[in-house]
Design an enzyme around this catalytic site. Sequence first.
Site, PDB file in Angstrom:
ATOM      1  N   ASN A  80       0.848  -1.188   0.000  1.00 34.77           N
ATOM      2  CA  ASN A  80       0.000   0.000   0.000  1.00 34.77           C
ATOM      3  C   ASN A  80       0.883   1.238   0.000  1.00 34.77           C
ATOM      4  OD1 ASN A  80      -2.365  -1.603   0.237  1.00 34.77           O
ATOM      5  ND2 ASN A  80      -1.980  -1.823   2.439  1.00 34.77           N
TER       6      ASN A  80
ATOM      7  N   GLN B  66      -1.909   2.616   3.511  1.00 40.12           N
ATOM      8  CA  GLN B  66      -0.598   2.522   4.182  1.00 40.12           C
ATOM      9  C   GLN B  66      -0.679   3.157   5.562  1.00 40.12           C
ATOM     10  OE1 GLN B  66       2.777   4.273   2.124  1.00 40.12           O
ATOM     11  NE2 GLN B  66       4.244   3.264   3.480  1.00 40.12           N
TER      12      GLN B  66
ATOM     13  N   HIS C 108       7.005  -2.077   2.848  1.00 39.65           N
ATOM     14  CA  HIS C 108       6.724  -3.468   3.227  1.00 39.65           C
ATOM     15  C   HIS C 108       5.829  -4.107   2.191  1.00 39.65           C
ATOM     16  CE1 HIS C 108       3.795  -0.815   5.217  1.00 39.65           C
ATOM     17  NE2 HIS C 108       2.900  -1.775   5.077  1.00 39.65           N
TER      18      HIS C 108
HETATM   19  P1  AMP Z   1      -0.016  -1.036   5.923  1.00 31.87           P
HETATM   20  O1  AMP Z   1      -1.329  -0.665   6.567  1.00 31.87           O
HETATM   21  O2  AMP Z   1      -0.106  -1.490   4.506  1.00 31.87           O
HETATM   22  O3  AMP Z   1       0.983   0.094   6.122  1.00 31.87           O
HETATM   23  O4  AMP Z   1       0.525  -2.294   6.705  1.00 31.87           O
HETATM   24  C1  AMP Z   1       1.073  -2.201   7.980  1.00 31.87           C
HETATM   25  C2  AMP Z   1       0.853  -3.528   8.611  1.00 31.87           C
HETATM   26  O5  AMP Z   1       1.674  -3.601   9.757  1.00 31.87           O
HETATM   27  C3  AMP Z   1      -0.594  -3.773   9.092  1.00 31.87           C
HETATM   28  O6  AMP Z   1      -1.104  -4.921   8.424  1.00 31.87           O
HETATM   29  C4  AMP Z   1      -0.436  -3.984  10.592  1.00 31.87           C
HETATM   30  O7  AMP Z   1      -1.303  -4.972  11.099  1.00 31.87           O
HETATM   31  C5  AMP Z   1       1.020  -4.391  10.704  1.00 31.87           C
HETATM   32  N1  AMP Z   1       1.623  -4.123  11.998  1.00 31.87           N
HETATM   33  C6  AMP Z   1       1.549  -2.994  12.729  1.00 31.87           C
HETATM   34  N2  AMP Z   1       2.267  -3.108  13.846  1.00 31.87           N
HETATM   35  C7  AMP Z   1       2.820  -4.347  13.829  1.00 31.87           C
HETATM   36  C8  AMP Z   1       3.669  -5.072  14.711  1.00 31.87           C
HETATM   37  N3  AMP Z   1       4.118  -4.555  15.877  1.00 31.87           N
HETATM   38  N4  AMP Z   1       4.025  -6.332  14.381  1.00 31.87           N
HETATM   39  C9  AMP Z   1       3.577  -6.881  13.232  1.00 31.87           C
HETATM   40  N5  AMP Z   1       2.787  -6.251  12.344  1.00 31.87           N
HETATM   41  C10 AMP Z   1       2.409  -4.994  12.643  1.00 31.87           C
END
Ligand code: AMP
Length: 112
Positions: free
Chosen positions: A85, A92, A98
């Site tokens: 995203n 995002q 990521h």
């Molecule tokens: P996005 O919303 O595409 O930026 O994805 C960020 C992702 O990071 C989301 O799916 C969250 O659930 C994940 N996320 C946030 N904090 C953590 C964490 N501490 N450990 C693992 N995943 C996380």
Amino acid sequence: MSDCLFCRIIAGEIPSSKVYEDELCFAFNDIAPQAPTHFLVIPKAHIPSVSAISAENSAVVAHIFEVIAKIAKEQGLESYRVVSNIGEQAGQSVFHLHFHVLSGRDMTWPPG
Ligand code: AMP
């Protein structure tokens, strides 16, 4: 970056469920999985999003896709989706590049 959540996960300052690590990238299970398999693969270098990929830093992206294919093979994933995203409107929430890897359930296209 000290104030970046994913940089802090790479540094081990915040715990994560590690799936894979090498000198260039880190993979860990998403804390809020959207599918039976949902892990994230991130570069160790801080790159804010796909928008910041350039000729200078793009080699790590090719490496990450090799790693995704390797992990998928090891986990026996026959069908999966890779998503990144870019920007808040696209969903995002963490501004460190990521790639989501999702598998294990039926998925719709186009995405919502
Ligand atoms: P996005 O919303 O595409 O930026 O994805 C960020 C992702 O990071 C989301 O799916 C969250 O659930 C994940 N996320 C946030 N904090 C953590 C964490 N501490 N450990 C693992 N995943 C996380």
